[in-house]
Motif scaffolding. Sequence first.
Motif, short mmCIF file in Angstrom:
data_model
loop_
_atom_site.label_atom_id
_atom_site.label_comp_id
_atom_site.label_asym_id
_atom_site.label_seq_id
_atom_site.Cartn_x
_atom_site.Cartn_y
_atom_site.Cartn_z
N THR A 21 -45.57 -26.42 -13.96
CA THR A 21 -46.06 -25.07 -14.23
C THR A 21 -47.34 -24.82 -13.44
O THR A 21 -47.56 -23.74 -12.88
CB THR A 21 -46.36 -24.88 -15.74
N LYS A 22 -48.19 -25.85 -13.39
CA LYS A 22 -49.45 -25.74 -12.66
C LYS A 22 -49.19 -25.50 -11.17
O LYS A 22 -49.84 -24.66 -10.55
CB LYS A 22 -50.25 -27.04 -12.87
N TYR B 116 -46.65 -24.08 -9.94
CA TYR B 116 -46.17 -22.69 -9.79
C TYR B 116 -47.36 -21.74 -9.70
O TYR B 116 -47.42 -20.88 -8.81
CB TYR B 116 -45.25 -22.34 -10.97
N THR B 117 -48.33 -21.90 -10.59
CA THR B 117 -49.53 -21.06 -10.55
C THR B 117 -50.27 -21.22 -9.23
O THR B 117 -50.72 -20.25 -8.63
CB THR B 117 -50.46 -21.40 -11.73
N ALA C 276 -53.03 -17.25 -10.24
CA ALA C 276 -53.15 -17.17 -11.70
C ALA C 276 -53.01 -15.74 -12.22
O ALA C 276 -52.69 -15.53 -13.39
CB ALA C 276 -54.47 -17.78 -12.15
N TYR D 32 -49.16 -15.61 -12.67
CA TYR D 32 -48.69 -16.48 -13.75
C TYR D 32 -49.74 -17.56 -13.97
O TYR D 32 -50.06 -18.32 -13.07
CB TYR D 32 -47.34 -17.11 -13.40
N ASP D 33 -50.24 -17.64 -15.20
CA ASP D 33 -51.36 -18.53 -15.49
C ASP D 33 -50.89 -19.71 -16.34
O ASP D 33 -50.61 -19.56 -17.52
CB ASP D 33 -52.44 -17.71 -16.21
N TRP D 34 -50.81 -20.89 -15.71
CA TRP D 34 -50.30 -22.06 -16.43
C TRP D 34 -51.19 -22.42 -17.62
O TRP D 34 -50.70 -22.89 -18.65
CB TRP D 34 -50.13 -23.27 -15.49
#
Length: 704
Positions: free
Chosen positions: A274-275, A277-278, A283, A286-288
Amino acid sequence: MKESMNHEEFPTETPAVVTCGLPYANGDLHIGHLRGYIGADAFNRSLRTLGQQSAYVCGSDMHGTPVAVNAEKEGVDPEAFALEWHEQYEETFPQFNVEFDNYGHTHDETNTELTREIVRTLDEEGHIYEKEIQVAYDPDADQYLPDRYVVGTCPYCGEKARGDECDEGCQRHLEPGEVEDPKSSITGNSAEYRERTHKFFRVSAFEEYLTEFLDGLEGTSNARNQPRQWIEDGLQDWCITRDMEWGIDYPAEATDDLVLYVWVDAPIEYIASTKQYTERVGADKYDWEAVWKDEGEIVHVIGRDIIQHHAIFWPAMLEGADYNTPRAIAATGFITINGKGLSTSRNRAIWANEYLDEGFHPDLLRYYLTTTGGLQQDVDFSWDAFQEKVNGELVGNVGNFLYRSLLFAHRNYEGTPDADVSEEVASRIEGAIEEFREGVNDYSLRTVARSALELTKFGNEYIQRNEPWKLTDDEPERAAEVIRDCVQIAKATAVLFEPVAPDKAQQVWEQLGEDGAVADAHLKDALAAPPRSFDEPSELFSKVEDDRVAELDEKLEAKIATASEDDVTTEDGEDEESTSEREAADEAPTAADLEPIADERISFEEFLELDMRVGRIETAEGIEGADELVRLEVDIGVETRQIVAGLKQLHDVDELPGTQVIVMANLEPAELFGVESNGMVLAAGEEADLLTTLGDAGPGTKVK
Ligand SMILES: [Zn+2]
């Protein structure tokens, strides 16, 4: 039917993340694996259709003995070995329209750093301690034998077990030293035990927390019920280090020769991915941290063999390291092939590339796997059933409706006729939208898919009832209204069908002359007007012919036969499995596994004393305080009986009503958890496989 009132319904204001159990990077993917990845993908797409901000992340599991053992067999370095599989998965998943927002792996820098950071925090917070334990050791190979390097007997159920899991029996996680009669899987020698100092995570201290966590957990009921039982039996602390070289080093200098147990760093990849991806999209998009550190909606889709890792260890780790914990765990059942357990060693499997090589569209398999059973049920795959689904539901209903109505619209109006959608059809579409929304909130992909299927069934019935082809000459306005309705139903179908069949839905979208991606459409778009004009449509699906099925069946049988011949000559029993979707443990039992037939014979007269009846389950509900029991109302023709049955962990309770069963009707009543049970529903085996009838014998018919 939400079991928890702790969570706001989807869509929520906070972002969601959907994950699926990581595949071990050590072998080809088959439909047993794909079920989970497709299911999680469809769920993520459904959330987006609801308007929920959501990401779907995953990664390959590079560490652990499943990878190390197989790499060693091939005489290659585990990193190179795992990377090759990782790259193959990156290619395979999109071929089934499984689209991850990020797909990383557990050996990359993000995961390695995050894992060490989390373990360090757990240590600082006092959740980790050292203990001397006995570790299996192979003196000939001169090495320690963690996890799959050792085979033996499960101390809980007596089945054959691997070092860290009772994979053929009770499916418990096993701690180092627990396996009885340990043998080295490298040399076959009996293992010695040697004393070593290892690190332990104090899971037992989280008992109260986990009890509360499970009370609020959404998803499938098996992911709550089994862990509650484990907590009741008493939680054991968890050895989190292994005597191995391959893995992430324990983050302390004094422990150079220990790596972290694979089940520590594997789930952390959910966060790491997820990180990443951010880091890629920013952020603001999308903010992990909003997901993993604040109040985001974490949804895990896993195989039911790894419930303990996800519903006990993982939330304890997250809580201990001050992270957010999962909102939902959906644990899927296994896949069987022609009624028998999928087995990679026996080649009783449908491999991902095999399916694609046969030229079938991925959305057909997606539809089959999401609609054949509830998420937690085992799903049987056969080419016959596949043909029936495709020909009956996709060709016969969805495809038929879309093609006939869009073709009629194109030929007579060059697109969408100039008329308003009728109230009847608008409210039918609203009903489908509501069903979709409920399906997502119930974690029922079958309901999500059904919202589209039933809408096209209605469409077919609507067009048949109104016969627009008879109206075009005499009542042109009425004909235009009917076709306008049908075009709207087609558009709504595209929106509702997208999570399960993304490509096919996109085709409909384009046939309607819509721009952009149907994947970006939201539920409200199902009721928005389609473009004025569109081209001649083409058919979405084609039939699977009988001779094709016969050929596919033959191929399957032939390869199983070849594999069993090989089985006699080689002793290669090591199956390639994943952390997300293990093959079914319920292999077809051999005679040796089965209970012997009772010695004592009974007379025919004695048999006649058994009054067994055909029944139909009318209602089903769980019983408070009883993990396994369900209270059923069963119609047995002459009357309706209340029967208590141990089906809750093995069946989707909501799916039981309507099921035809066999009832032992003259059994003495009994009381279970304060509820009277007046009869018994017959079922076979540990999985409580319900007995039913093949023909149309109605409730009350006597079984003889
Ligand atoms: Zn066991």
